[in-house]
Design a protein around this motif. Structure first.
Motif, PDB file in Angstrom:
ATOM      1  N   ASP A  11       0.806  -1.225   0.000  1.00  0.00           N
ATOM      2  CA  ASP A  11       0.000   0.000   0.000  1.00  0.00           C
ATOM      3  C   ASP A  11       0.839   1.275   0.000  1.00  0.00           C
ATOM      4  O   ASP A  11       0.342   2.335  -0.385  1.00  0.00           O
ATOM      5  N   ARG A  12       2.085   1.194   0.439  1.00  0.00           N
ATOM      6  CA  ARG A  12       2.853   2.414   0.687  1.00  0.00           C
ATOM      7  C   ARG A  12       4.100   2.570  -0.172  1.00  0.00           C
ATOM      8  O   ARG A  12       4.876   3.492   0.047  1.00  0.00           O
ATOM      9  N   ASN A  14       6.639   3.833  -2.644  1.00  0.00           N
ATOM     10  CA  ASN A  14       6.786   5.117  -3.315  1.00  0.00           C
ATOM     11  C   ASN A  14       6.951   4.902  -4.821  1.00  0.00           C
ATOM     12  O   ASN A  14       7.860   4.189  -5.256  1.00  0.00           O
ATOM     13  N   HIS A  15       6.087   5.507  -5.609  1.00  0.00           N
ATOM     14  CA  HIS A  15       6.116   5.300  -7.060  1.00  0.00           C
ATOM     15  C   HIS A  15       7.406   5.799  -7.692  1.00  0.00           C
ATOM     16  O   HIS A  15       7.995   5.132  -8.554  1.00  0.00           O
ATOM     17  N   ASP A  16       7.858   6.984  -7.288  1.00  0.00           N
ATOM     18  CA  ASP A  16       9.067   7.554  -7.881  1.00  0.00           C
ATOM     19  C   ASP A  16      10.288   6.687  -7.590  1.00  0.00           C
ATOM     20  O   ASP A  16      11.150   6.494  -8.460  1.00  0.00           O
ATOM     21  N   LYS A  32       4.408   2.358 -15.234  1.00  0.00           N
ATOM     22  CA  LYS A  32       3.908   3.622 -14.669  1.00  0.00           C
ATOM     23  C   LYS A  32       2.391   3.714 -14.821  1.00  0.00           C
ATOM     24  O   LYS A  32       1.688   4.201 -13.930  1.00  0.00           O
ATOM     25  N   LYS A  36      -0.407   4.083 -11.771  1.00  0.00           N
ATOM     26  CA  LYS A  36      -1.287   5.255 -11.727  1.00  0.00           C
ATOM     27  C   LYS A  36      -2.712   4.937 -12.171  1.00  0.00           C
ATOM     28  O   LYS A  36      -3.528   5.852 -12.320  1.00  0.00           O
ATOM     29  N   GLY A  38      -5.265   3.613 -10.696  1.00  0.00           N
ATOM     30  CA  GLY A  38      -6.337   3.903  -9.758  1.00  0.00           C
ATOM     31  C   GLY A  38      -7.213   2.686  -9.489  1.00  0.00           C
ATOM     32  O   GLY A  38      -7.048   1.628 -10.111  1.00  0.00           O
ATOM     33  N   GLU A  47      -7.774   7.764  -7.108  1.00  0.00           N
ATOM     34  CA  GLU A  47      -6.468   7.823  -7.748  1.00  0.00           C
ATOM     35  C   GLU A  47      -5.427   7.083  -6.904  1.00  0.00           C
ATOM     36  O   GLU A  47      -5.536   7.009  -5.686  1.00  0.00           O
ATOM     37  N   SER A  48      -4.401   6.548  -7.590  1.00  0.00           N
ATOM     38  CA  SER A  48      -3.300   5.863  -6.913  1.00  0.00           C
ATOM     39  C   SER A  48      -2.104   6.806  -6.843  1.00  0.00           C
ATOM     40  O   SER A  48      -1.524   7.150  -7.872  1.00  0.00           O
ATOM     41  N   VAL A  49      -1.772   7.214  -5.623  1.00  0.00           N
ATOM     42  CA  VAL A  49      -0.612   8.100  -5.441  1.00  0.00           C
ATOM     43  C   VAL A  49       0.570   7.346  -4.847  1.00  0.00           C
ATOM     44  O   VAL A  49       1.704   7.817  -4.880  1.00  0.00           O
ATOM     45  N   GLU A  50       0.308   6.169  -4.274  1.00  0.00           N
ATOM     46  CA  GLU A  50       1.370   5.338  -3.729  1.00  0.00           C
ATOM     47  C   GLU A  50       0.892   3.884  -3.713  1.00  0.00           C
ATOM     48  O   GLU A  50      -0.286   3.590  -3.894  1.00  0.00           O
TER      49      GLU A  50
END
Length: 414
Positions: A11-12, A14-16, A32, A36, A38, A47-50
């Motif tokens: 769940d956590r 980090n995408h970057d 990517k 992203k 979602g 939305e999926s931010v992480e």
């Protein structure tokens, strides 16, 4: 040792940080998009931010990418630990790295070292490294245990991937202890419950049908453990319930006739025989070397380990595994860049067959040398080329018995 668990790993992430490890791979854009994409929950788009997509087949792979580098960071730390020999001098960095071990499967991992201080330092190092990818250790599930003795209220040993790892004191070994790896209690209970459900659903089924349902479950789970006693109780209960008015001797004769020569008390109907957990042989696992990956191009290592590799002939991988990755001529270990060839031990021209028993894998230059030796024979001259009355014997031209010289000619003696 440190038995660690990562809090909400999937769940956590980090995408970057995850995309940074992929680099300029041609799959970067696709991954990517996955990250992203979602989710829809109760008809509401979020939305999926992480984190990574949950319950997807790609989730474990993405988690492994995100956690890649943990082992390297721990080895960098290992080079700095205080580890001295008997004379009080610091050991080399190779010895220090070998003393610290990390075993990871997805988001579960354990860190092993004989010194508690090093384990605590390793825990801090890993926590700092996890922060870089947006993760942290789950404190309530992360604990420090000893594999031989009780430590801070924690029983000896630890559970990892369904197995219990523990050491026991013995006098028969030089170390004074032995290490045993068995299925954990939770794993055993889960497996037994699955077997019990099969019995409950097949109370009136014929013996053949029951065995057909039990055998795949037993074979699939059994690595080895003494669960056969529990299974036996369940089998006898099933058989006795079918004929409550019959004696135990009658039930035994009907459902447990002697089979497999001297094997007794095995559920069978003459054709179908129930497997036992103890019949499954123990196969010792050999840890994958270093940071090896089936996709790193080291086809000689993986061919020797698993007996197959994409793009390599089955014949070559089989010989590599049989020869333990070494040339049959010079005895040196094959490298991925080496040129190697399949050789017939006994040349086909001399009657050798084309089976695996007559084949071996050699370096190309070793093969050339052997071929030259195989062909090193003296050509026997044709019979019509020999002078009258002479024969070839042991590479020498000799006069045939019964012939004598007479004025430049040969004459046969009477």
């Amino acid at each position: 040792m440190l038995d660690a668990d990562i809090s909400k790993c999937f769940d956590r992430i980090n995408h970057d940080a995850l995309l940074g490890k992929i680099g300029q791979s041609p799959y970067r854009r696709l991954i990517k998009q996955w990250l992203k994409s979602g989710v829809i929950d109760n008809n509401q788009f979020l939305e999926s931010v992480e984190g990574t997509p949950q319950s997807g087949v790609i989730s474990p792979l993405l988690a492994n990418i995100a956690l890649h580098g943990m082992e390297e960071r721990l080895m960098e730390f290992a080079k700095t630990i205080d580890l001295k020999n008997k004379k009080g001098n610091q050991k080399g960095w190779q010895s220090k790295c070998q003393s610290l071990t990390i075993v990871r499967y997805a988001d579960d991992f354990v860190i092993l070292h004989e010194d508690i201080k090093v384990v605590l330092q390793a825990k801090a190092v890993i926590q700092e490294w996890l922060n870089q990818v947006g993760l942290e250790l789950k404190l309530e599930l992360t604990k420090i245990v000893h594999t031989l003795e009780e430590y801070e209220g924690n029983k000896p040993g630890f559970d990892f991937l369904g197995f219990t790892v523990r050491q026991w004191k013995v006098k028969s070994t030089k170390q004074g202890f032995k290490t045993l790896i068995k299925p954990s209690s939770k794993s055993i209970k889960t497996h037994y419950r699955k077997l019990a459900d099969i019995f409950d659903k097949n109370k009136t089924a014929p013996t053949k049908a029951l065995i057909a349902k039990l055998n795949p479950v037993i074979r699939g789970w059994a690595n080895y453990f003494s669960i056969d006693n529990l299974l036996w109780v369940r089998i006898w209960r099933w058989a006795s319930r079918r004929y409550p008015n019959k004696s135990a001797k009658w039930v035994k004769k009907k459902y447990f006739p002697r089979c497999k020569e001297t094997r007794n008390w095995l559920l069978n109907d003459g054709e179908y025989i129930l497997n036992r957990h103890s019949d499954v042989p123990i196969i010792r696992h050999i840890k994958v070397k270093g940071n090896k990956s089936p996709y790193d191009g080291d086809w000689t290592y993986w061919s020797n380990r698993i007996g197959k590799y994409p793009g390599v002939r089955k014949e070559v991988t089989t010989l590599l595994k049989r020869q333990k990755n070494k040339c049959a001529s010079c005895g040196l270990t094959f490298r991925p860049t080496d040129l190697m060839e399949v050789d017939h031990i006994k040349p086909r021209s001399k009657g050798g067959d084309n089976t695996y028993k007559n084949k071996q894998l050699l370096h190309r230059h070793c093969h050339d040398t052997k071929t030259a030796l195989d062909k090193k024979t003296h050509a026997e001259p044709k019979l019509q080329d020999l002078p009258d009355g002479y024969l070839w014997v042991d590479d020498m031209l000799i006069l045939r018995q019964g012939c004598t010289h007479q004025k430049g000619r040969l004459r046969e003696e009477p």
